[in-house]
Scaffold this motif. Structure first.
Motif, PDB file in Angstrom:
ATOM      1  N   GLN A  88      -7.192  -0.204 -12.260  1.00 25.53           N
ATOM      2  CA  GLN A  88      -6.886  -1.469 -11.179  1.00 25.53           C
ATOM      3  C   GLN A  88      -6.600  -0.862 -10.012  1.00 25.53           C
ATOM      4  N   GLU A  89      -7.120  -1.550  -8.759  1.00 22.40           N
ATOM      5  CA  GLU A  89      -6.712  -1.143  -7.277  1.00 22.40           C
ATOM      6  C   GLU A  89      -6.247  -2.490  -6.816  1.00 22.40           C
ATOM      7  N   HIS A  90      -5.227  -2.464  -6.210  1.00 23.60           N
ATOM      8  CA  HIS A  90      -4.502  -3.375  -5.435  1.00 23.60           C
ATOM      9  C   HIS A  90      -4.474  -3.170  -3.852  1.00 23.60           C
ATOM     10  N   LYS A  91      -4.819  -4.225  -3.060  1.00 19.70           N
ATOM     11  CA  LYS A  91      -4.782  -3.987  -1.668  1.00 19.70           C
ATOM     12  C   LYS A  91      -3.677  -5.342  -1.252  1.00 19.70           C
ATOM     13  N   GLU A  92      -2.866  -4.899  -0.317  1.00 17.03           N
ATOM     14  CA  GLU A  92      -1.827  -6.095   0.162  1.00 17.03           C
ATOM     15  C   GLU A  92      -1.656  -5.405   1.647  1.00 17.03           C
ATOM     16  N   MET A  96      -1.918   0.039  -0.226  1.00 14.28           N
ATOM     17  CA  MET A  96      -3.041  -0.020  -1.426  1.00 14.28           C
ATOM     18  C   MET A  96      -2.586   1.214  -2.333  1.00 14.28           C
ATOM     19  N   ARG A  98      -3.386   2.403  -6.946  1.00  9.86           N
ATOM     20  CA  ARG A  98      -4.236   1.993  -8.021  1.00  9.86           C
ATOM     21  C   ARG A  98      -3.311   2.544  -9.086  1.00  9.86           C
TER      22      ARG A  98
END
Length: 147
Positions: A88-92, A96, A98
């Protein structure tokens, strides 16, 4: 005038000094186990129904390839297992991160009657594993009369 006496116990004061009482809150603050919560060994959700001839099991296996699924039958005990790989990769905003996971999900359950493993079938479509587990003839419960 009432006189209330309390016995002094030095152990009481020491027992209130618990240096580890807030350790749990430390781990909750960091939420270290978040990546693994989705891969709980009991996370395989399933429905089991019964007909006169067979048990039918439908298990949710989203994102699992049928090559990674294994089903074993031992009498009336059935085990479903799957090798799971997820990334999963999350960007906020400007942050960022993973997360990667590789592991195994499994679930074992016991049916009320033995399964004829020679005639059992399994299929996987749209993330749902369906097992048809025919009952073994004569495998029903028998009640004995106590003499």
């Amino acid at each position: 005038m009432a006189n209330h006496l309390t016995r002094f116990d030095p152990g009481t004061q020491i027992s209130r000094l618990d240096p580890f009482r807030n350790v749990d809150s430390l781990f909750n603050a960091f939420d270290l186990m978040r990546p693994w919560r989705a891969f709980d060994s009991e996370a395989i959700r399933m429905d089991v129904s019964e007909t006169d001839q067979a048990f039918v099991v439908r298990a949710d296996m989203p994102g699992v390839k049928k090559e990674d699924l294994k089903v074993s039958i031992d009498g009336n005990e059935v085990t479903i297992s799957a090798d799971v790989t997820e990334e999963q990769e999350h960007k906020e905003g400007s942050s960022m991160w993973r997360e990667r996971f590789h592991g195994q999900q499994f679930r074992t359950f016991t049916l009320p009657q033995q399964v004829d493993d020679e005639k059992a079938t399994a299929s996987c479509r749209d993330g749902v594993l369906e097992l048809t587990l025919p009952k073994k003839p004569g495998g029903g419960a028998k009640r004995l009369t106590v003499q």
